[in-house]
Write a protein that holds these residues in place. Structure first.
Motif, PDB file in Angstrom:
ATOM      1  N   LEU A  43      43.374  22.887  92.956  1.00 30.56           N
ATOM      2  CA  LEU A  43      43.103  23.164  91.544  1.00 30.56           C
ATOM      3  C   LEU A  43      44.325  23.809  90.888  1.00 30.56           C
ATOM      4  N   GLY A  44      44.954  24.747  91.596  1.00 30.32           N
ATOM      5  CA  GLY A  44      46.154  25.396  91.064  1.00 30.32           C
ATOM      6  C   GLY A  44      47.301  24.420  90.898  1.00 30.32           C
ATOM      7  N   ALA A  45      47.465  23.515  91.863  1.00 29.77           N
ATOM      8  CA  ALA A  45      48.533  22.516  91.773  1.00 29.77           C
ATOM      9  C   ALA A  45      48.298  21.583  90.584  1.00 29.77           C
ATOM     10  N   ALA A  46      47.035  21.173  90.375  1.00 31.47           N
ATOM     11  CA  ALA A  46      46.710  20.310  89.233  1.00 31.47           C
ATOM     12  C   ALA A  46      47.001  21.028  87.918  1.00 31.47           C
ATOM     13  N   PHE A  47      46.659  22.313  87.869  1.00 28.80           N
ATOM     14  CA  PHE A  47      46.897  23.078  86.650  1.00 28.80           C
ATOM     15  C   PHE A  47      48.389  23.197  86.358  1.00 28.80           C
ATOM     16  N   ALA A  90      43.653  19.505  76.894  1.00 31.21           N
ATOM     17  CA  ALA A  90      42.240  19.837  77.086  1.00 31.21           C
ATOM     18  C   ALA A  90      41.902  19.863  78.579  1.00 31.21           C
ATOM     19  N   ALA A  91      42.461  18.892  79.318  1.00 30.86           N
ATOM     20  CA  ALA A  91      42.253  18.874  80.772  1.00 30.86           C
ATOM     21  C   ALA A  91      42.900  20.096  81.422  1.00 30.86           C
ATOM     22  N   ALA A  92      44.096  20.460  80.919  1.00 28.69           N
ATOM     23  CA  ALA A  92      44.770  21.654  81.445  1.00 28.69           C
ATOM     24  C   ALA A  92      43.938  22.906  81.175  1.00 28.69           C
ATOM     25  N   PHE A  93      43.326  22.967  79.993  1.00 25.92           N
ATOM     26  CA  PHE A  93      42.462  24.110  79.665  1.00 25.92           C
ATOM     27  C   PHE A  93      41.301  24.216  80.646  1.00 25.92           C
ATOM     28  N   ALA A  94      40.676  23.081  80.959  1.00 26.33           N
ATOM     29  CA  ALA A  94      39.539  23.087  81.883  1.00 26.33           C
ATOM     30  C   ALA A  94      39.963  23.568  83.268  1.00 26.33           C
ATOM     31  N   CYS A  95      41.091  23.038  83.761  1.00 28.75           N
ATOM     32  CA  CYS A  95      41.598  23.463  85.079  1.00 28.75           C
ATOM     33  C   CYS A  95      41.963  24.938  85.071  1.00 28.75           C
ATOM     34  N   GLY A  96      42.668  25.352  84.022  1.00 29.21           N
ATOM     35  CA  GLY A  96      43.117  26.737  83.949  1.00 29.21           C
ATOM     36  C   GLY A  96      41.973  27.725  83.841  1.00 29.21           C
ATOM     37  N   ALA A  97      40.959  27.369  83.056  1.00 27.24           N
ATOM     38  CA  ALA A  97      39.808  28.259  82.910  1.00 27.24           C
ATOM     39  C   ALA A  97      39.066  28.408  84.233  1.00 27.24           C
ATOM     40  N   ALA A  98      38.878  27.279  84.940  1.00 27.30           N
ATOM     41  CA  ALA A  98      38.207  27.343  86.248  1.00 27.30           C
ATOM     42  C   ALA A  98      39.021  28.174  87.240  1.00 27.30           C
ATOM     43  N   LEU A  99      40.341  28.006  87.207  1.00 22.41           N
ATOM     44  CA  LEU A  99      41.213  28.754  88.110  1.00 22.41           C
ATOM     45  C   LEU A  99      41.209  30.241  87.770  1.00 22.41           C
ATOM     46  N   ALA A 100      41.215  30.558  86.475  1.00 20.82           N
ATOM     47  CA  ALA A 100      41.214  31.960  86.055  1.00 20.82           C
ATOM     48  C   ALA A 100      39.932  32.664  86.475  1.00 20.82           C
ATOM     49  N   VAL A 101      38.815  31.948  86.415  1.00 25.13           N
ATOM     50  CA  VAL A 101      37.539  32.531  86.829  1.00 25.13           C
ATOM     51  C   VAL A 101      37.533  32.776  88.334  1.00 25.13           C
ATOM     52  N   LEU A 107      46.356  36.267  83.280  1.00 30.75           N
ATOM     53  CA  LEU A 107      47.483  35.452  82.834  1.00 30.75           C
ATOM     54  C   LEU A 107      47.096  33.982  82.743  1.00 30.75           C
ATOM     55  N   ASP A 108      46.363  33.500  83.740  1.00 28.48           N
ATOM     56  CA  ASP A 108      45.872  32.119  83.691  1.00 28.48           C
ATOM     57  C   ASP A 108      44.879  31.932  82.547  1.00 28.48           C
ATOM     58  N   LEU A 109      44.110  32.966  82.257  1.00 23.80           N
ATOM     59  CA  LEU A 109      43.155  32.888  81.147  1.00 23.80           C
ATOM     60  C   LEU A 109      43.884  32.768  79.811  1.00 23.80           C
ATOM     61  N   MET A 110      44.975  33.539  79.649  1.00 19.46           N
ATOM     62  CA  MET A 110      45.781  33.449  78.428  1.00 19.46           C
ATOM     63  C   MET A 110      46.422  32.075  78.312  1.00 19.46           C
ATOM     64  N   ALA A 111      46.930  31.553  79.433  1.00 21.03           N
ATOM     65  CA  ALA A 111      47.529  30.216  79.421  1.00 21.03           C
ATOM     66  C   ALA A 111      46.499  29.166  79.028  1.00 21.03           C
ATOM     67  N   SER A 112      45.278  29.302  79.551  1.00 19.34           N
ATOM     68  CA  SER A 112      44.219  28.344  79.233  1.00 19.34           C
ATOM     69  C   SER A 112      43.868  28.392  77.752  1.00 19.34           C
TER      70      SER A 112
END
Length: 217
Positions: A43-47, A90-101, A107-112
């Motif tokens: 998931l992190g690599a995809a983000f 939008a896909a990056a937001f979904a990946c980033g939000a899941a990763l941040a949670v 920091l990942d949440l801000m990026a998302s």
């Protein structure tokens, strides 16, 4: 209130931040892929891959904006024939939000959140005000990529590798020789190499084979 349009100096600074961020992210990405594993790693690599795509798109859109002479980035990006690429944000937001949670990483949440503002619906809603998002987005992702590279360097220094073991063994003042079950040398430090040279032992000679046999015993 609509913010003032971006002049040439602002566009140049924005483009410089985006180019540096894209370059840093490109260097960070293979280093990340080399060590990540498991579901969170994938998931992190995809983000991170989608963040790199975001930065390259930002460079493309900023160059296009400067070329056509439009001081507002959002209308240029949305009006281009390839604006469909913005849905990758939008896909990056979904990946980033899941990763941040999962990581509980602010920091990942801000990026998302920034990536969500770079998706077509948000850009259409903000219009000319989206220039403010661009002015925050570029330096943020540049700083994030540089921090990631610093982390990569520090992590590399602390990792235990075959080369780091060999370097450590070379600091030992006594000779050390490690052989496998077949008598093949696996590790030979500088002190042992000097001793063998003084004894006239060379790899492949009968004396070397005999010494390896004794070492296994």
């Amino acid at each position: 209130m609509t913010p003032p349009p971006l002049n040439d100096a602002c566009l140049a600074i924005l483009l410089a931040c985006e180019l540096l961020g894209a370059a840093a992210q490109t260097v960070h990405l293979p280093l990340l892929l080399a060590r990540r594993g498991g579901a969170e790693g994938r998931l992190g690599a995809a983000f991170e891959l989608l963040v790199a795509a975001h930065l390259y798109m930002a460079v493309d859109f900023t160059c296009c904006c400067a070329f056509v002479g439009n001081p507002y980035l959002a209308p240029v990006a949305l009006g281009a024939g390839w604006s469909w690429r913005l849905w990758a944000n939008a896909a990056a937001f979904a990946c980033g939000a899941a990763l941040a949670v999962r990581k509980k990483d602010p920091l990942d949440l801000m990026a998302s959140a920034l990536l969500a503002l770079c998706a077509p619906p948000a850009m259409e809603a903000l219009g000319g005000v989206w220039n403010l998002v661009a002015l925050v987005d570029a330096p943020f992702f540049l700083a994030r990529a540089l921090l990631a590279l610093v982390g990569d360097v520090q992590r590399h220094k602390s990792e235990l590798t075959r080369f780091s073991i060999a370097e450590t063994m070379n600091t030992v003042p006594v000779g050390a020789l490690v052989v496998d079950a077949g008598g093949r040398s696996l590790l030979l430090n500088d002190s042992m190499r000097a001793l063998l040279r003084d004894l006239g032992l060379r790899r492949g000679t009968p004396a070397w084979t005999a010494s390896s046999t004794k070492a296994r015993a």
